[in-house]
Design a protein around this motif. Structure first.
Motif, PDB file in Angstrom:
ATOM      1  N   CYS A 243      44.385  49.095  50.067  1.00  0.00           N
ATOM      2  CA  CYS A 243      43.700  48.466  49.092  1.00  0.00           C
ATOM      3  C   CYS A 243      42.096  48.331  49.348  1.00  0.00           C
ATOM      4  CB  CYS A 243      44.576  47.194  48.492  1.00  0.00           C
ATOM      5  SG  CYS A 243      43.576  46.381  47.342  1.00  0.00           S
ATOM      6  N   ALA A 244      41.286  48.599  48.685  1.00  0.00           N
ATOM      7  CA  ALA A 244      39.799  48.282  48.820  1.00  0.00           C
ATOM      8  C   ALA A 244      39.398  47.536  47.837  1.00  0.00           C
ATOM      9  CB  ALA A 244      39.203  49.400  49.202  1.00  0.00           C
ATOM     10  N   ARG A 266      35.079  53.570  48.351  1.00  0.00           N
ATOM     11  CA  ARG A 266      36.321  52.505  48.509  1.00  0.00           C
ATOM     12  C   ARG A 266      37.746  53.029  48.231  1.00  0.00           C
ATOM     13  NH1 ARG A 266      31.868  49.261  46.823  1.00  0.00           N
ATOM     14  NH2 ARG A 266      31.165  47.699  48.252  1.00  0.00           N
ATOM     15  N   GLY A 267      37.574  53.972  47.245  1.00  0.00           N
ATOM     16  CA  GLY A 267      38.809  54.709  46.987  1.00  0.00           C
ATOM     17  C   GLY A 267      39.309  55.381  48.313  1.00  0.00           C
ATOM     18  N   VAL A 268      38.399  56.075  48.928  1.00  0.00           N
ATOM     19  CA  VAL A 268      38.953  56.925  50.019  1.00  0.00           C
ATOM     20  C   VAL A 268      39.248  56.205  51.124  1.00  0.00           C
ATOM     21  CG1 VAL A 268      38.101  58.504  51.713  1.00  0.00           C
ATOM     22  CG2 VAL A 268      37.332  58.963  49.278  1.00  0.00           C
ATOM     23  N   GLN A 269      38.456  54.784  51.078  1.00  0.00           N
ATOM     24  CA  GLN A 269      38.906  53.788  52.012  1.00  0.00           C
ATOM     25  C   GLN A 269      40.262  53.242  51.995  1.00  0.00           C
ATOM     26  OE1 GLN A 269      36.409  50.368  52.106  1.00  0.00           O
ATOM     27  NE2 GLN A 269      37.879  49.064  52.982  1.00  0.00           N
ATOM     28  N   GLY A 276      47.059  55.112  57.315  1.00  0.00           N
ATOM     29  CA  GLY A 276      47.013  54.538  58.706  1.00  0.00           C
ATOM     30  C   GLY A 276      47.739  53.426  58.770  1.00  0.00           C
ATOM     31  N   ASP A 277      48.568  53.035  57.602  1.00  0.00           N
ATOM     32  CA  ASP A 277      49.396  51.891  57.770  1.00  0.00           C
ATOM     33  C   ASP A 277      50.687  52.406  57.345  1.00  0.00           C
ATOM     34  OD1 ASP A 277      50.266  49.375  58.369  1.00  0.00           O
ATOM     35  OD2 ASP A 277      49.657  48.535  56.258  1.00  0.00           O
ATOM     36  N   LEU A 278      51.003  53.582  57.431  1.00  0.00           N
ATOM     37  CA  LEU A 278      52.461  54.150  57.101  1.00  0.00           C
ATOM     38  C   LEU A 278      53.633  53.240  57.800  1.00  0.00           C
ATOM     39  CD1 LEU A 278      51.644  57.957  57.339  1.00  0.00           C
ATOM     40  CD2 LEU A 278      52.011  56.665  55.260  1.00  0.00           C
ATOM     41  N   SER A 279      54.692  53.338  57.000  1.00  0.00           N
ATOM     42  CA  SER A 279      55.646  52.489  57.653  1.00  0.00           C
ATOM     43  C   SER A 279      56.354  52.985  58.954  1.00  0.00           C
ATOM     44  CB  SER A 279      56.976  52.801  56.630  1.00  0.00           C
ATOM     45  OG  SER A 279      57.247  54.045  56.194  1.00  0.00           O
ATOM     46  N   LYS A 333      38.990  44.007  40.696  1.00  0.00           N
ATOM     47  CA  LYS A 333      38.185  44.401  41.954  1.00  0.00           C
ATOM     48  C   LYS A 333      38.949  45.391  42.885  1.00  0.00           C
ATOM     49  CE  LYS A 333      35.649  40.023  42.142  1.00  0.00           C
ATOM     50  NZ  LYS A 333      35.254  38.738  42.885  1.00  0.00           N
ATOM     51  N   ASP A 334      40.286  45.730  42.349  1.00  0.00           N
ATOM     52  CA  ASP A 334      40.817  46.416  43.564  1.00  0.00           C
ATOM     53  C   ASP A 334      41.033  48.038  43.248  1.00  0.00           C
ATOM     54  OD1 ASP A 334      41.307  44.024  44.696  1.00  0.00           O
ATOM     55  OD2 ASP A 334      43.657  43.955  44.081  1.00  0.00           O
ATOM     56  N   VAL A 335      40.986  48.823  44.251  1.00  0.00           N
ATOM     57  CA  VAL A 335      41.338  50.109  44.084  1.00  0.00           C
ATOM     58  C   VAL A 335      42.621  50.334  45.077  1.00  0.00           C
ATOM     59  CG1 VAL A 335      40.909  52.442  44.810  1.00  0.00           C
ATOM     60  CG2 VAL A 335      39.190  51.030  43.537  1.00  0.00           C
TER      61      VAL A 335
END
Length: 388
Positions: A243-244, A266-269, A276-279, A333-335
């Motif tokens: 989420c960005a 920010r979408g790419v972020q 980077g936060d895979l289970s 505000k969230d993507v």
């Protein structure tokens, strides 16, 4: 997509409870994403500790009471499997009595790999459900142990290896979750575990809701529905969420080109954060199937953003067939981006558990005076018992 969720054992039951909470959140938006939530255990205390799963005997299902007296199996997952084989009809009956069972798209069974009841019963119950509901996929979520459990409880490694092998042979897909990736060392244990459970379940929310949306203004141009998910899920699977924050612009204000570029970035972020936060940590190039879902405010949904997200994922998962979807129900505000990588060809984490399980079996045989020679992993895979 509508799931019927079954938590097996203490860990599985708590995560199923968290799915029940997620379902209540979806209902606030007039969406139904779960047809039923059940908890199965050999321990009365564990069943009593749940909050949101209905407390009647058809939702909190005690099995093996005659054998365990309601006090669990003491991490002996072969006993858990035996009990599931003898008492599994209780679970099948509870499923049969689900009011909207016909609307269920798939089953999701959850268990901790290192325990006794969940680790042993999940593959047996999966096999029983698949025999009775041939037209519906059955998925497993297997939660891997904390590092301290692996080092202090030798039996845990054996349980993990046998659980993973049996689940892989029984289920249509196995979601892997590494508890250690979510651990905050200095947080109180109760709060820590509750937060971990929330983080494990959170990535499923948008993915399940997108295909069940009924409000026309929130239906995406490319809907990610149950068919897309079912076609993606196969074998070892991981899920991630990112989420960005995106600035909120005035309705009639023209967006400066620098702000528009920043919005796409920010979408790419968010995509990078999800990967980077895979289970479970893995190499995306090992995935043969993948999907992503973009969730954001309809005013911020544009082709430039979708193209960049697709390119980013394809660059990472070079060998995967990729399915995409958008869900224009974001909060200002969230993507948000949810990513699923499936049909992983070589999960190092899993292979490491198999290797260590074989070592454990070898040492156990040596202690019994049955020394065996070391063989290649592929040749000794058969030495890991099958709980089915």
């Amino acid at each position: 997509m509508k799931l019927l969720v079954i938590g097996c054992g203490q860990c599985g039951g708590r995560l199923a409870d968290e799915f029940a909470l997620m379902s209540k959140k979806a209902q606030l938006n007039k969406l139904e994403v779960l047809t039923n939530v059940l908890a199965v255990n050999t321990d009365v205390a564990d069943l009593s500790g749940l909050s949101l799963i209905k407390s009647d005997f058809q939702h909190r299902i005690l099995i093996g009471n005659k054998k365990t007296g309601g006090h669990g199996v003491g991490k002996m997952n072969d006993v858990g499997a035996e009990i599931a084989r003898s008492d599994g009809d209780k679970v099948i009956e509870a499923i049969r009595l689900t009011p909207h069972l016909a609307e269920t798209d798939a089953f999701l069974l959850i268990a901790g790999a290192a325990g006794g009841t969940g680790s042993g019963s999940i593959s047996v119950l999966t096999h029983m459900i698949k025999e009775r509901y041939l037209d519906k996929p059955v998925y497993n979520m297997i939660v891997l142990p904390f590092r301290y459990e692996e080092t202090t409880e030798e039996r845990s490694i054996y349980n993990v290896g046998t659980c993973l092998k049996s689940a892989y042979m029984a289920a249509d897909a196995v979601f892997l979750v590494d508890n250690q990736r979510y651990l905050k060392k200095n947080a109180p244990i109760r709060n820590n575990l509750a937060k971990i459970n929330r983080m494990v379940v959170k990535p499923f929310y948008n993915v399940l809701c997108a295909g069940e949306e009924t409000n026309s203004k929130y239906i995406g141009s490319k809907v990610l529905d149950a068919g897309d998910i079912i076609q993606t899920l196969s074998g070892w699977t991981v899920i991630g969420y990112g989420c960005a924050k995106t600035p909120r612009f005035e309705a009639n204000k023209l967006i400066d080109f620098r702000e528009k570029t920043s919005e796409t970035a920010r979408g790419v972020q968010a995509m990078d954060e999800a990967l980077g936060d895979l289970s479970v940590k893995c190499n995306p190039t090992e995935a043969r199937k993948a999907l992503y879902l973009l969730t954001t405010n309809p005013k911020q949904m544009n082709m430039s953003l979708i193209n960049d997200l697709s390119s980013t994922l394809k660059t990472m998962a070079t060998e995967a067939i990729i399915r995409t979807g958008d869900y224009p129900r974001g909060q200002g505000k969230d993507v948000e981006v949810t990513v699923i990588l499936s049909e992983l060809t070589n999960s190092r984490k899993v292979m490491d558990y198999f290797s260590r399980t074989i070592d454990y079996i070898s040492r156990a045989k040596q202690r019994r005076g049955m020394s065996i020679e070391q063989e290649e992993l592929g040749e000794t895979f058969k030495d890991i018992p099958n709980l089915l």
